[in-house]
Design an enzyme around this catalytic site. Structure first.
Site, PDB file in Angstrom:
ATOM      1  N   LEU A  28       0.572  -0.875  -0.093  1.00  0.00           N
ATOM      2  CA  LEU A  28       0.267   0.462   0.208  1.00  0.00           C
ATOM      3  C   LEU A  28       0.667   1.374   0.175  1.00  0.00           C
ATOM      4  CD1 LEU A  28      -3.628   0.239   0.049  1.00  0.00           C
ATOM      5  CD2 LEU A  28      -3.347   0.430   2.531  1.00  0.00           C
ATOM      6  N   HIS A  29       1.358   1.119  -1.094  1.00  0.00           N
ATOM      7  CA  HIS A  29       2.272   2.539  -1.333  1.00  0.00           C
ATOM      8  C   HIS A  29       1.552   4.099  -1.920  1.00  0.00           C
ATOM      9  CE1 HIS A  29       2.066   2.352  -5.677  1.00  0.00           C
ATOM     10  NE2 HIS A  29       2.797   0.861  -5.432  1.00  0.00           N
ATOM     11  N   ALA A  30       1.831   5.137  -2.663  1.00  0.00           N
ATOM     12  CA  ALA A  30       1.203   5.898  -3.209  1.00  0.00           C
ATOM     13  C   ALA A  30      -0.042   5.404  -3.301  1.00  0.00           C
ATOM     14  CB  ALA A  30       2.855   7.831  -3.221  1.00  0.00           C
TER      15      ALA A  30
END
Length: 104
Positions: A28-30
């Site tokens: 769950l990155h940018a």
């Protein structure tokens, strides 16, 4: 006489809950965080996520808060949704995560 325990219109219903495993490689990155919040903002329901069944819960409509979750690939995201369109909202966020945010 007024019954303080009687149900009232607009009273918060019991939340819907479900879990899904993050399948995209970087978790769950940018970019996935923004996709998740954009999806969540399309509904009036309150949508929250957590890495544990008992929380702590994070507002899924806030990109900054979602990025702070820092969920890695393989982590289980737990969702809690409350509102009139909660069923559709829950289905949409689960499908988005299940499909790897279009990155998997």
């Amino acid at each position: 006489m007024h019954d303080a325990h009687a149900s009232r219109p607009g009273e918060t219903p019991v939340p819907l809950t479900a879990s899904v495993v993050l399948v995209n490689k970087v978790g769950l990155h940018a970019r996935p965080s923004v996709k998740l919040t954009q999806c969540a903002k399309g509904f009036t329901a309150k949508i929250e996520l957590a890495l544990a069944v008992d929380g702590p819960w994070t507002d899924a409509k806030s990109p900054v808060k979602v990025m702070r979750v820092k969920a890695p690939q393989g982590a289980t995201l737990h969702f809690r949704v409350t509102g009139s369109d909660g069923k559709a909202a829950l289905a949409a966020v689960l499908a988005l995560v299940h499909d790897g945010f279009g990155e998997a």
